[in-house]
Design an enzyme around this catalytic site. Structure first.
Site, PDB file in Angstrom:
ATOM      1  N   TYR A 143       0.876  -1.187   0.000  1.00 14.21           N
ATOM      2  CA  TYR A 143       0.000   0.000   0.000  1.00 14.21           C
ATOM      3  C   TYR A 143       0.902   1.223   0.000  1.00 14.21           C
ATOM      4  O   TYR A 143       1.859   1.290   0.773  1.00 14.21           O
ATOM      5  CB  TYR A 143      -0.908  -0.002   1.244  1.00 14.21           C
ATOM      6  CG  TYR A 143      -1.742   1.252   1.372  1.00 14.21           C
ATOM      7  CD1 TYR A 143      -2.915   1.414   0.643  1.00 14.21           C
ATOM      8  CD2 TYR A 143      -1.351   2.294   2.221  1.00 14.21           C
ATOM      9  CE1 TYR A 143      -3.678   2.566   0.749  1.00 14.21           C
ATOM     10  CE2 TYR A 143      -2.115   3.455   2.335  1.00 14.21           C
ATOM     11  CZ  TYR A 143      -3.271   3.583   1.595  1.00 14.21           C
ATOM     12  OH  TYR A 143      -4.029   4.724   1.699  1.00 14.21           O
ATOM     13  N   ASP A 244       9.743   2.195   0.148  1.00 10.10           N
ATOM     14  CA  ASP A 244       8.746   3.028   0.818  1.00 10.10           C
ATOM     15  C   ASP A 244       8.828   2.754   2.316  1.00 10.10           C
ATOM     16  O   ASP A 244       8.405   1.710   2.799  1.00 10.10           O
ATOM     17  CB  ASP A 244       7.352   2.715   0.257  1.00 10.10           C
ATOM     18  CG  ASP A 244       6.278   3.606   0.869  1.00 10.10           C
ATOM     19  OD1 ASP A 244       6.585   4.329   1.829  1.00 10.10           O
ATOM     20  OD2 ASP A 244       5.133   3.559   0.380  1.00 10.10           O
ATOM     21  N   LYS A 272       5.497   8.805   8.431  1.00 10.54           N
ATOM     22  CA  LYS A 272       4.745   8.730   9.681  1.00 10.54           C
ATOM     23  C   LYS A 272       5.533   9.122  10.929  1.00 10.54           C
ATOM     24  O   LYS A 272       5.148  10.034  11.633  1.00 10.54           O
ATOM     25  CB  LYS A 272       4.169   7.342   9.827  1.00 10.54           C
ATOM     26  CG  LYS A 272       3.333   6.988   8.588  1.00 10.54           C
ATOM     27  CD  LYS A 272       2.210   6.097   8.864  1.00 10.54           C
ATOM     28  CE  LYS A 272       1.480   5.774   7.600  1.00 10.54           C
ATOM     29  NZ  LYS A 272       0.042   5.711   7.744  1.00 10.54           N
TER      30      LYS A 272
HETATM   31  N1  PLP Z   1       3.178   4.338   1.961  1.00 11.37           N
HETATM   32  C1  PLP Z   1       2.976   3.460   2.962  1.00 11.37           C
HETATM   33  C2  PLP Z   1       3.882   2.290   3.112  1.00 11.37           C
HETATM   34  C3  PLP Z   1       1.927   3.670   3.855  1.00 11.37           C
HETATM   35  O1  PLP Z   1       1.728   2.803   4.852  1.00 11.37           O
HETATM   36  C4  PLP Z   1       1.094   4.789   3.691  1.00 11.37           C
HETATM   37  C5  PLP Z   1      -0.034   5.017   4.607  1.00 11.37           C
HETATM   38  O2  PLP Z   1      -0.419   4.195   5.391  1.00 11.37           O
HETATM   39  C6  PLP Z   1       1.352   5.672   2.639  1.00 11.37           C
HETATM   40  C7  PLP Z   1       2.418   5.418   1.795  1.00 11.37           C
HETATM   41  C8  PLP Z   1       0.507   6.898   2.454  1.00 11.37           C
HETATM   42  O3  PLP Z   1       0.777   7.787   3.478  1.00 11.37           O
HETATM   43  P1  PLP Z   1      -0.293   8.930   3.872  1.00 11.37           P
HETATM   44  O4  PLP Z   1      -1.457   8.239   4.498  1.00 11.37           O
HETATM   45  O5  PLP Z   1       0.455   9.812   4.819  1.00 11.37           O
HETATM   46  O6  PLP Z   1      -0.650   9.633   2.624  1.00 11.37           O
END
Ligand code: PLP
Length: 445
Positions: A143, A244, A272
């Protein structure tokens, strides 16, 4: 029984103005179960009915030290006094980039965004510009936010588990079909599957976007050898490896999953845990790749580099870098796993843990799955029944078993003892309820 009377009343009112009564679909837990928060402190939150919870969701990961951490909040107040945003830069951005570069060697250059979505979106754009190829690979169960190019997923729940591969579907309506052409997917821990995709589409794939721990899929974890293999494959096919780290970054190690698994990304994204809950995100990576920003790639945003978030980020990373906070968090996670494991063993409930003690998946199967396809073989019905019982007891985990449990520095020995006590009660209630259900359905047959 916990009362959600005020939350229910608020939901009725809020749903008239806010779709589903919330600001993110994932916060809607049903008309009668959607919780509205009054406040958070340390590892606990209180809802508007004054129910108290020990929180293992931690806003899906940003809370790494604890809610309302005085050290970070004081820094944020100092950031507020600076004035916010200026459509100009401050010196604080360089301070943050220096710190990140020290903690994460792959982060040779850094750009700031506001959310994980924006950071990943920027990383993919830079990768497309650098390679001249528009397509990307995402792991099954991965995700990466709510922008269209990554809003596709493998539907394993409807798959028979035997023939071909799970169907790839959009995450809901409104995702342009045209973006499916850019999207390729394969299971984690299968380097041959990635090589097959790369061989077939070598002229059109520019990026391989991975989470080394699937932070939205039970913490299923990449094997070290797999990571080595895909690093080599990316180099061979001229594809940029984007790690990521939006969930793993500054959580599973000071240098994130890249340090934990000894892998170096071409580009990496963070969000985060950077600022203990203040909104800020980072896209970082190789100097020659990141230099495309400014050369030809557009990146920006009115709120990027906000002085409140920057001040909070600089303080949070100072704490994570210069103290044993991450060790404390890991130690808590390990003790929690030991305690939960003992309770489940005593009752003969098969289980296993995945991920990292600071971000862990709990499975009701002897063997933890090594890819998303195997997730269907675990007893997630038990998890689904257990989660609401834990909520009743005041232990907050995600109702969906694919979301891991998060730990923070403020989880202390009182939290641990209380959690184990309540978990034991919730497991017993769940076992009883499932047995009664089973008896009823046998009788009905
Ligand atoms: N990438 C990963 C691995 C994530 O877990 C998330 C959100 O949970 C995102 C990107 C997207 O981040 P945001 O919710 O701050 O847009």
């Amino acid at each position: 029984m916990r009362s959600l009377k005020k939350s229910n009343q608020h939901f009725t009112k809020a749903a008239k103005r806010l779709p589903l009564g919330v600001s993110s679909n994932f916060r809607y837990w049903g008309d009668d179960n959607t919780i509205y928060v009054k406040r958070g402190k340390g590892a606990r939150i209180w809802d508007i009915d004054d129910n108290e919870y020990i929180d293992y969701r931690l806003a899906y990961g940003p809370i790494i030290l604890g809610y309302a951490d005085p050290r970070v909040d004081e820094a944020a107040r100092e950031g507020m006094r600076r004035g916010g945003v200026f459509a100009l830069s401050t010196e604080m951005e360089y301070e943050l980039a220096e710190r990140i570069g020290k903690m994460v060697p792959a982060a040779e250059m850094v750009r700031l965004s506001n959310s994980g979505t924006e950071a990943v979106m920027a990383a993919l754009r830079v990768a497309r510009a650098y390679t001249g190829r528009d397509g990307h690979i995402v792991l099954e169960g991965g995700y990466h936010g709510v922008f269209s190019e990554v809003m596709w997923y493998s539907e394993v729940e409807e798959w028979d588990g035997k023939n071909g591969a799970p169907e790839v579907l959009p995450f809901g309506d409104g995702v342009p079909r045209i973006t499916k052409r850019l999207f390729h997917t394969a299971p984690i821990n299968d380097a041959n599957a990635i090589e097959d995709v790369l061989k077939k589409h070598s002229n059109s794939i520019g990026a391989f976007l991975i989470e080394a721990i699937l932070g939205n899929c039970c913490g299923i974890t990449a094997h070290r050898q797999y990571l080595k293999d895909i690093r080599a494959l990316c180099d061979r096919y001229g594809v940029l490896l984007i790690v990521d780290e939006v969930k793993t970054g500054f959580r599973v190690a000071k240098g994130g999953a890249q340090e934990l698994f000894d892998i170096r990304a071409d580009l990496c994204t963070f969000a985060k845990a950077i600022a203990n809950g203040y909104p800020i995100a980072v896209v970082a990576g190789r100097e020659d790749v990141m230099s495309r920003i400014g050369d030809a790639v557009v990146h920006g945003g009115t709120f990027t580099g906000h002085s409140v978030s920057l001040a909070a980020a600089n303080k949070t990373l100072e704490i994570l870098d210069e103290t044993d906070a991450l060790k404390t968090i890991e130690h808590y996670g390990l003790r929690l796993q030991q305690g939960l494991g003992r309770i489940l063993d005593e009752r003969g409930v098969a289980h296993s843990f995945t991920g990292h003690p600071a971000l862990m998946g709990l499975f009701f199967a002897d063997e933890a799955p090594t890819d998303y396809r195997a997730w269907i073989d675990s007893d997630y019905q038990f998890y689904n029944a257990l989660a609401p019982e834990l909520h009743e007891q005041g232990i907050l985990i995600e109702p969906d078993s694919r979301e891991p449990w998060f730990m923070c520095e403020a989880h202390n020995v009182e939290c641990l003892e209380e959690t184990l006590d309540k978990f034991e009660r919730a497991v017993d209630i769940t076992i009883d309820k499932l047995a009664t259900k089973q008896k009823r359905s046998s009788a009905a047959r």
